[in-house]
Design an enzyme around this catalytic site. Sequence first.
Site, PDB file in Angstrom:
ATOM      1  N   GLU A  35       0.816  -1.220   0.000  1.00 55.00           N
ATOM      2  CA  GLU A  35       0.000   0.000   0.000  1.00 55.00           C
ATOM      3  C   GLU A  35       0.844   1.263   0.000  1.00 55.00           C
ATOM      4  OE1 GLU A  35      -3.739   1.622   2.639  1.00 55.00           O
ATOM      5  OE2 GLU A  35      -3.554  -0.508   2.201  1.00 55.00           O
ATOM      6  N   ASP A  66      -2.869  -3.289   3.149  1.00 56.31           N
ATOM      7  CA  ASP A  66      -3.447  -3.474   4.478  1.00 56.31           C
ATOM      8  C   ASP A  66      -4.657  -4.396   4.401  1.00 56.31           C
ATOM      9  OD1 ASP A  66      -1.550  -1.716   5.385  1.00 56.31           O
ATOM     10  OD2 ASP A  66      -2.920  -0.022   5.624  1.00 56.31           O
ATOM     11  N   TYR A 101      -1.166  -3.403  13.394  1.00 56.83           N
ATOM     12  CA  TYR A 101      -2.136  -2.691  12.561  1.00 56.83           C
ATOM     13  C   TYR A 101      -3.151  -1.975  13.443  1.00 56.83           C
ATOM     14  CZ  TYR A 101      -5.095  -1.769   8.528  1.00 56.83           C
ATOM     15  OH  TYR A 101      -5.809  -1.146   7.544  1.00 56.83           O
TER      16      TYR A 101
END
Length: 741
Positions: free
Chosen positions: A7, A106, A314
């Site tokens: 990403e 992600d 995350y």
Amino acid sequence: MRLIISEKANAAKKIAQFLAEGKVKEGKHRAVPHHTFDWKGEETVSIGLKGHILNPEYPEEYSNWQKVEPSELIDAEILKPVSEKGVAAAIKSLAKKADSVIVATDYDREGELIGVEALSIVFEAKPELADSVKRSRFSALTKGEVTRAFDELVEVSHDLADAGEARQDIDLIWGATLTRWVSRATKRYGSAFLSVGRVQSPTLVLIAERELERRAFKPEPYWEIEATLKNGGDPFKVAHRHGRFKDEGEAQAALSNLKETARVVEVRQKAATRPAPAPFNTTSFLTAAASLGIGPSRAARIAEDLYTDGYISYPRTDNTVYPASLDLREVLTVLKGVEEVGETAGALLAKGELKPTRGKKETTDHPPIYPTGYVSKAALRDDQWKIYQLVVRRFLATLSEPSKSLRTTLNFDSGGEGLTTGGTVITEEGWLGVYPYSRRADEEIPNLGEGDVVNVVEKELLAKETQPPGRYGQGRLLNVMEDLGLGTKATRPNIIQNLYDRGYVHSDPIIPTEKGISVAQGLKEFAAEIASHEMTAKLERSMDDISEGKTDKRAVVDESRDLLREVYKHLDSAEEQFSDIVWRGIRSDETLGKCPESGHNLIVRRNRRSRKRFVGCEGYPDCTVTYPLPQKGSIIPTGTTCEECGSPEIKVLGGRRPWITCIDMDCPKKQEQMKAAEEARKAREGEEAAKDAGKANAENEAERPSEVSEVASDAAKSSNGNSGNGEEPREKLASSGTRAS
């Protein structure tokens, strides 16, 4: 050749470093970096995107806000042109040489959509790669987690990506249609447009309703009795056991009954155990960050940076239960070197068994937020260090023992009246030793026993009033939005920030502007569907159904179009009434006070030529009184006047902190403030060891005196015999949809 698509650029670089069997060769396609290495005996190239590389928008023929009927946008085609042409060109070039592709964006709806967007570029360059795509899902950018994820590749979830794209399309359709209608109804174009959103608007209504509830609140008087006692040591305060007296006469009678001494009639002690907190999910993390003065939007950005740097896991997750696969001892070993908390990590490592706390929400997509790497304080900005420490300390707290406290209550009798006081002290710190954010100061009280007599040295009757309900803080608002199904863990911080950016709210706790209240009122009255959380929550559940394969994207988007048609129908029949409501709020925000010469209102105006704003008298041309204004930031009237010069005071929103000033540039107080600000700026510049955050803050704070001095020259240009309000519209197609970063 195998192509890995991440990403962001730094994630692509880290993945290459973790997987490489040998050296990593750095390369670039034009200005876009990529990394070539060998993995499992095959040449592999890792490249990072810049988030979304496709930008949803309407065709050019819909770009004129004044000529195109807003309702036409409901069914208009949505284009997805490439927004990052350089990145797309690099992907095409590498795809032509590739034999397989791994998506490593992600792992959530937004990330899956970003990956699928990139795949569309890949297939455009080499269609046959459609049969050679895999997905890597990881929750932390660490060597162990990334290696595991690439050893356990899965399929791309088109259902998940479709759910993300449905949200993107729905938010664009609703946002563009209603924002244009509201802007057209109120004739607010260009940078002054009024935005409306599927999630933003019901959130604004929540804030506005709380403010109106506060204004409608009628305080009720009550009285409390407070006495000061002394037993040879320091004096201490006690209260009447009755608490609040609603009748003043009753309170006066009780006060007169108090004698010169009081006797202890009861000593009561109660031990309490406070369990350690649950692991962080996104909402609880952002709420905790808000209590430290770091707003949700900023905290989310910092957490994202710490994640991509490999320091935390995350940060977008609903989970509050650590998975069995998480090696808690490995994390503690990493944290042994972290400043301020390393000793605690070492002590936990020495324990025989680790029993982490468990929250109420358990999911399988991502673990709760936890630290994944070591970083020193010197390597981070101040705000980054605060967030990193918050995550580290929360993780350590979840593995720590409960805290224990002792509550002591002393009850007295004086002239037949009951008095009481109490205090709580921590007897065993437990988790509070490493997580001080939730700790309250110990409340010490005298060591007295039953029958002891003390002197009453002072007694007083306190007249008080009941208080209106409190405003929402950003952290509290996040929890309310979650409870009502407004937005998602990824989008809520941006929604709140949008309200600030559009001038609908300010401060924290959140105060709506009159414009914000009037927009909310107009929507509630003429478009109740978008003002209510029920409709938005229903669409959120529909998008969940897409991600779970229970329905398809087209059906949900079409359903949202049908809902929007009903909303638009109600609004369109009340354009004039809606405009009147909103303009009352706008004019209220732009009325700063009374003119000292004519008594008319002083209002915010704009010079027709320069577009610079200034304060002018409503009595122009008979009255030509003008004042300069800062040209940056939103202006909020405070309703107060300067104690030094008597001119109206305003709050200026912009930069890191709002500031309050009067509008008279010649005010002696302002001259002192400018001098102090200049001295402070020079002092900051002289700090050689300042960190990046300190330097950034100094530059930001330095804007204030320059803004204040700038307006003096602006005033002459803006008010040179011109009282024009500058309402000439400037055509501009503003971004109408919102996307999570």
